[in-house]
Motif scaffolding. Structure first.
Motif, short mmCIF file in Angstrom:
data_model
loop_
_atom_site.label_atom_id
_atom_site.label_comp_id
_atom_site.label_asym_id
_atom_site.label_seq_id
_atom_site.Cartn_x
_atom_site.Cartn_y
_atom_site.Cartn_z
N TYR A 1 42.67 37.80 31.90
CA TYR A 1 41.79 38.93 32.12
C TYR A 1 41.76 39.89 30.95
O TYR A 1 41.01 40.85 30.94
CB TYR A 1 42.18 39.67 33.41
N ALA B 1 40.49 27.74 39.02
CA ALA B 1 40.52 27.90 37.57
C ALA B 1 41.52 28.98 37.19
O ALA B 1 41.57 30.03 37.80
CB ALA B 1 39.12 28.27 37.07
N THR C 1 37.97 31.85 31.10
CA THR C 1 37.89 33.24 30.68
C THR C 1 37.25 34.04 31.78
O THR C 1 36.64 33.48 32.68
CB THR C 1 37.04 33.41 29.42
N VAL C 2 37.37 35.32 31.66
CA VAL C 2 36.67 36.16 32.62
C VAL C 2 35.64 37.02 31.92
O VAL C 2 34.93 37.78 32.54
CB VAL C 2 37.64 37.05 33.40
N ASN C 3 35.55 36.90 30.61
CA ASN C 3 34.55 37.71 29.91
C ASN C 3 33.63 36.88 29.04
O ASN C 3 34.08 36.13 28.26
CB ASN C 3 35.24 38.74 29.04
N ARG D 1 41.06 43.86 30.71
CA ARG D 1 40.74 44.39 32.04
C ARG D 1 42.02 44.75 32.78
O ARG D 1 41.99 45.50 33.75
CB ARG D 1 40.02 43.35 32.86
N THR E 1 44.83 43.14 40.86
CA THR E 1 44.48 44.36 41.59
C THR E 1 45.71 44.95 42.27
O THR E 1 46.05 46.12 42.10
CB THR E 1 43.39 44.08 42.63
N ARG F 1 46.90 43.03 48.94
CA ARG F 1 45.88 43.62 48.07
C ARG F 1 45.43 42.54 47.12
O ARG F 1 45.93 42.44 46.00
CB ARG F 1 46.48 44.79 47.27
N ALA F 2 44.53 41.69 47.59
CA ALA F 2 44.12 40.55 46.77
C ALA F 2 43.05 40.96 45.77
O ALA F 2 42.46 42.03 45.88
CB ALA F 2 43.58 39.45 47.68
N GLY F 3 42.83 40.11 44.80
CA GLY F 3 41.70 40.32 43.89
C GLY F 3 42.03 40.19 42.43
O GLY F 3 43.16 40.44 42.00
N ALA F 4 41.04 39.75 41.66
CA ALA F 4 41.11 39.66 40.22
C ALA F 4 42.39 38.97 39.75
O ALA F 4 43.17 39.52 38.97
CB ALA F 4 40.99 41.05 39.59
#
Lengths: 325, 199, 500
Positions: free
Chosen positions: A106, A163, A323-325, A109, A76, A69-72
């Motif tokens: 993150y 990154a 950063t992610v935001n 989030r 995730t 379950r890859a992602g973020a």
């Protein structure tokens, strides 16, 4: 085709028959166990997880199914497990990304707390980062690297597998400590970054030892420093950062965790089986080839370790500018 | 003027996407040409899309005629009805508090597609997609077999020549086939039977 | 040369052992099956089957996994031809002419062309890998980020130029595809772009989701809307074998496709897709039957199918010689090798000659098997077209739905596919070609990555794209292609050619 595919079932079934009596003694494990890998198949986390799943399947007498379950930034998949029932049937391959870096990277989030939303079970494997340079770069040591970086306008190009990875953050820490400028060149995974270093497009790269080991052995790149506390047994010729006079120690890790509130008995059993498995000669040999070290921690030690890691990485992540935001 | 309706609409879509994209992109830092920020490439691509959209749109004023097929009154009515039903379905499902995750979206899609299907001309697009929406709504709670069955029944209405017997036979065949391929062979992680029956 | 023959002989002695032949066969069958099934791709299958290979000898394991890989490349073209469902990026091109051929009643010939073309290309590429693999690696290494960017830009220009209808609209669709590819996490900063706070979008929109929606689902609806045209197929399937005329037309295309694919396959990333598109453009330019393109020209199947198969063989070169995976499947292969205790890399040729030469020999064996498996099956596949469409479409729908769900075990992907189905339908009504969008979507993110890296390394000097000879040449070709298409005189010729 059916016959062959069901070999997988047979592989799982044989030990489960043998261990049926053990399994019957307790109500857990109750059917197959889901081991969530928060990264795509084929990466180092996935390799470690599949290796562990194979070993645990035989020891627990039930199939341990790997689910990617890859992602973020690996959050995730970890979230899925944090939300799952704490019955020991759903586990996650926790790691330095999902449980030390991403929660800061993150920010809000990530709905889970890397420490309190999980029952941390056991450390599986740890490995250092290694810094490799192009053969013709003229860099032979960290001191060379610093000298060259200071001489170059805009700083030296330094590559990493992405990154916000622990390898990238190691570059950030190093450059902050030594007050040098650098241009971080992120890649999508270690493979392409290594290719760029071999081809000389980027002079150096910070990589995990397992993915760099083969290239170092083949001599296609030169290793100048290892981020472990002591010299690595498989690469005794590569000095550590400390030996070179830079106070940096960093290890990435892959471990086993489950949802918060798992019964202590199950945690203990999984901890014992995992530690037994990773300390077998076969597993040790495999880990040595990969440049990793088998983990050996009690659940309490490991929980404290995760908490310390989150603390340790938070300021570095903020300083990296990623950063992610 | 020889209006090319198709190009006017496609040009309009391109421009609309470009404008929305550029607007959303204001959240992202552009950076410099040397160190491009996350917003640099979107700026280039949405900007180019806007220019191309404008060319397509302006060209569409002259290089026609290429009209759309005529819509019946019912078909014209069904489109806004479908859109309203989508949002109604979404917000009602959300407001009941019974549904979390993607379920409200699924209900919205289902309602929208069904509403669109009031016009006979929209039944292929409406019912095929309604079938997909039902599949999404049911899969994780009711399992694979029930979801396939319901999806096929809904989608079967898209073709008026379907008969009950044929549909039943087809569903049985598909369920067996999917079980063999996806469950027995590939062992994908999905419940086969309703969750409330097996637990 | 003598050494090469000696090595290949050694390879065949490994590849032709009973166990290895058996597992090559199993791999090819599984690969073909998953290629035919929409949604389930080689990456998912290989990762599922990885645990089985733990118990096998390394050579056998890799031979089986390789069989799955090229089997799936081949199987993907079957659905592309019969159902307009491209299961893999590289079979998007095959839908352009292959599906049209099937609709014209030449499904058998299209499938046979694909099988024979692939076999021929596979044979040549295998020899190519054996003879010049290590040498060519240095060529691949000399590609810097600027060169990659220009190569991809050229690829996108090509895909727009060769699309049907308006070039401007096709370019706009490419750019729209590139824009859709931006959704997700930015590689360099980790920032989320255009995700609307939806975690499922943080890794971007899935290729399969878009392809299934815009090709598969939209096609179902279009077919349901025109009951008369879809029944033509059931009445008239036509000869299963190629006519003399078709042989004559396909042969040069196969040769050209093989050459192009062999070279482009070495480049990491997008090799198979780019070579298929490149070959399609080449055929379209060179064919004497330009007017048939878009209505089912056999050259448009023969060239790209040969090219993508050649590329999928030569994509092993970076893996075998450098230990660098060129795509997701190769990354899994690296994983499988590492689990076996083998480090892929330059020393593999010396350290593991059985594995190295055995794998190369088994590529050819595998290609032969694909031919043997698939030629007799052509009749069966074509029979599939005779199943009344009203029974076919629920099956396609079911397979798409389950396939898309199983990518991430998430229903959100099903709803995404639903949205792209509606969008794909809209596009076809408005004469907006979905194929350029898809290729833009695939190449866009890589292009951004290379653009940014090139600019980062050149310290913001855009001249780097013109200073590097490879990059400058590629850009020049792209510029000429674009200019010829946009110049009024040539353009009217193209329009005339297209309108037949």
């Amino acid at each position: 085709m059916p016959g062959i595919l069901s070999r997988r079932l047979l592989l799982a079934a044989a030990p489960s028959l043998a261990l049926a009596s053990v399994a019957r003694a307790q109500s857990w494990p109750n059917g197959s166990i889901r081991l969530v890998v928060p990264f795509a198949p084929g990466g180092s986390t996935d390799i470690a997880a599949r290796f562990l799943a194979d070993g645990l399947s035989q020891r627990l007498g039930v199939t341990v199914v790997v689910e990617n379950r890859a992602g973020a930034g690996a959050t995730t998949g970890s979230q899925v497990v944090a939300d799952a029932a704490p019955d020991g049937q759903t586990l996650v391959m926790s790691n330095i990304a999902s449980h030390a870096i991403s929660p800061t990277l993150y920010g809000n989030r990530v709905r889970y707390n890397p420490v309190s939303s999980f029952s941390h079970i056991a450390m599986v494997i740890t490995n250092p980062s290694v810094w490799v340079v192009n053969k013709d770069s003229g860099i032979n040591s960290l001191a060379d690297l610093v000298r060259m970086a200071k001489g170059k306008q805009g700083g030296l190009d330094m590559a990493s597998s992405g990154a916000g990875s622990s390898n990238h953050l190691l570059i950030v820490r190093f450059c902050q400590q030594n007050n040098i400028d650098f241009t971080h060149v992120p890649f999508r995974g270690a493979g392409p970054a290594m290719q760029a270093v071999i081809a000389g497009q980027v002079p150096m790269m910070s990589d995990s030892l397992p993915s760099a080991a083969a290239h170092i052995r083949q001599g296609s790149v030169r290793a100048i420093a290892m981020s472990s506390a002591e010299r690595h047994p498989s690469f005794p010729e590569v000095p550590t950062f400390r030996e070179a006079g830079f106070d940096l120690v960093s290890t990435s890790w892959f471990a086993l965790s489950g949802p918060a509130g798992m019964p202590a008995a199950i945690v203990q059993r999984l901890n014992r089986e995992t530690r037994d498995f990773v300390s077998t000669p076969a597993a040790q040999a495999r880990f040595a080839e990969l440049g990793g070290t088998a983990g050996d921690m009690t659940p309490e030690e490991f929980t404290a370790f995760v908490a310390a890691e989150v603390e340790r990485w938070a300021p570095v992540v903020r300083a990296s500018g990623a950063t992610v935001n | 003027m020889r209006l090319n309706t198709k190009n006017l609409i496609s040009g309009g879509i391109f421009i609309l996407v470009a404008v929305i994209g550029l607007w959303l992109n204001t959240d992202h830092t552009l950076g410099s040409a040397r160190r491009m920020g996350p917003g640099y490439m979107p700026m280039l691509s949405f900007g180019l899309l806007g220019v191309l959209g404008a060319i397509v749109f302006l060209g569409g004023l002259f290089n026609g005629p290429d009209p759309l097929a005529r819509w019946t009154r019912l078909e014209v009515m069904a489109v806004p009805l479908g859109i309203v039903a989508f949002f109604a379905g979404y917000f009602i499902a959300d407001a009941t508090g019974l549904f979390t995750g993607w379920y409200p979206l699924g209900w919205g899609a289902f309602a929208g597609c069904l509403a669109l299907s009031v016009a006979p001309g929209w039944r292929p697009i409406g019912l095929v997609h309604a079938g997909l929406a039902v599949f999404g709504l049911m899969l994780e709670q009711f399992g694979l077999i029930a979801s396939i069955t319901t999806m096929c029944i809904v989608a079967a209405f898209a073709d008026p020549t379907h008969r009950v017997k044929g549909v039943i036979g087809m569903i049985i065949f598909l369920c067996v086939l999917c079980w063999l391929v996806f469950i027995y062979e590939l062992d994908i992680r999905v419940p086969v039977w309703p969750v409330f029956l097996t637990q | 040369m003598e050494l090469l023959i000696q090595n290949l002989a050694h390879g065949f002695s490994v590849a032709l052992s009973v166990e290895n032949v058996l597992f090559a066969f199993i791999g090819c069958v599984i690969g073909t099956a998953i290629g035919v099934l929409p949604g389930i791709g080689p990456v998912a299958t290989i990762s599922l089957l990885l645990p089985i290979t733990f118990g096998q000898p390394a050579t056998t394991a890799i031979i089986m996994l390789a069989g799955i890989y090229y089997g799936s490349q081949y199987g993907g073209s079957t659905t592309a031809i019969l159902l307009n469902l491209p299961g893999e990026v590289s079979s998007v091109v095959t839908t352009l002419e292959g599906y049209k051929m099937a609709r014209r009643g030449r499904a058998g010939a299209a499938l046979a062309t694909a099988a024979i073309g692939s076999f021929f290309a596979g044979t040549v590429a295998t020899i190519f890998v054996a003879a010049s693999g290590p040498l060519l690696t240095s060529v691949a290494l000399s590609f810097g980020p600027a060169d990659y960017f220009s190569l991809m830009l050229l690829g996108l220009i090509i895909s727009a130029v060769l699309a049907q209808g308006s070039v401007i609209k096709a370019i706009a669709m490419v750019v729209l595809g590139v824009s859709l590819g931006l959704v997700g996490t930015d590689v360099q900063t980790g920032q989320q772009r255009f995700t609307f706070g939806i975690p499922e979008l943080s890794d971007g929109i899935g290729f399969v989701t878009i392809a299934m929606g815009m090709f598969g689902i939209a096609e179902i609806i279009l077919n349901l809307e025109r009951p008369e045209s879809r029944n033509v197929l059931s009445g008239n399937v036509g000869s299963l074998w190629l006519t003399k005329e078709e042989w004559k037309r396909a042969t040069p295309s196969v040769l050209r496709g093989t050459a192009l694919g062999s070279v482009l396959g070495i480049l990491p990333g997008g090799g198979a897709a780019l070579s298929a598109f490149g070959s399609y453009m080449m055929e379209r330019r060179l064919s004497k039957y330009k007017h048939e393109f878009g209505t089912g020209a056999i050259e448009g199947v023969a060239g790209p199918e040969s090219a993508n198969n050649a590329a999928s063989q030569t994509s092993f070169i970076p893996l075998l010689t450098l230990g660098i995976p060129s795509n997701a499947v190769m990354a899994l292969m690296v994983g499988a090798l590492i689990i076996q205790g083998i480090q892929p890399g330059p020393r593999m040729v010396e350290a593991q000659p059985d594995l190295f030469w055995g794998l190369i020999a088994s590529m050819w064996v595998g290609n032969l098997m694909l031919l043997v498996i698939n030629l007799p099956l052509i009749g069966v596949w074509v029979k599939l077209l005779q199943v009344p469409y009203k029974y076919m479409y629920p099956a396609i729908l079911t397979f798409c739905a389950i396939g898309v769900y199983s990518l991430n075990n998430n229903v959100f992907d099903v709803y995404q596919m639903l949205a792209f189905g509606i969008f794909g339908y809209l596009c076809s009504k408005l004469r907006m070609e979905p194929a350029p969008l898809l290729i833009g979507f695939v190449l866009g993110p890589m292009m951004e990555e290379h653009l940014r890296r090139a600019m980062l390394l050149s310290r913001g000097d855009a001249m780097v794209f013109l200073e590097r000879p490879i990059s400058a040449t590629l850009l020049g070709i792209g510029f000429i292609a674009l200019a010829t298409m946009l110049l009024p005189g040539l353009r009217s010729k193209k329009d005339a050619a297209l309108q037949e």
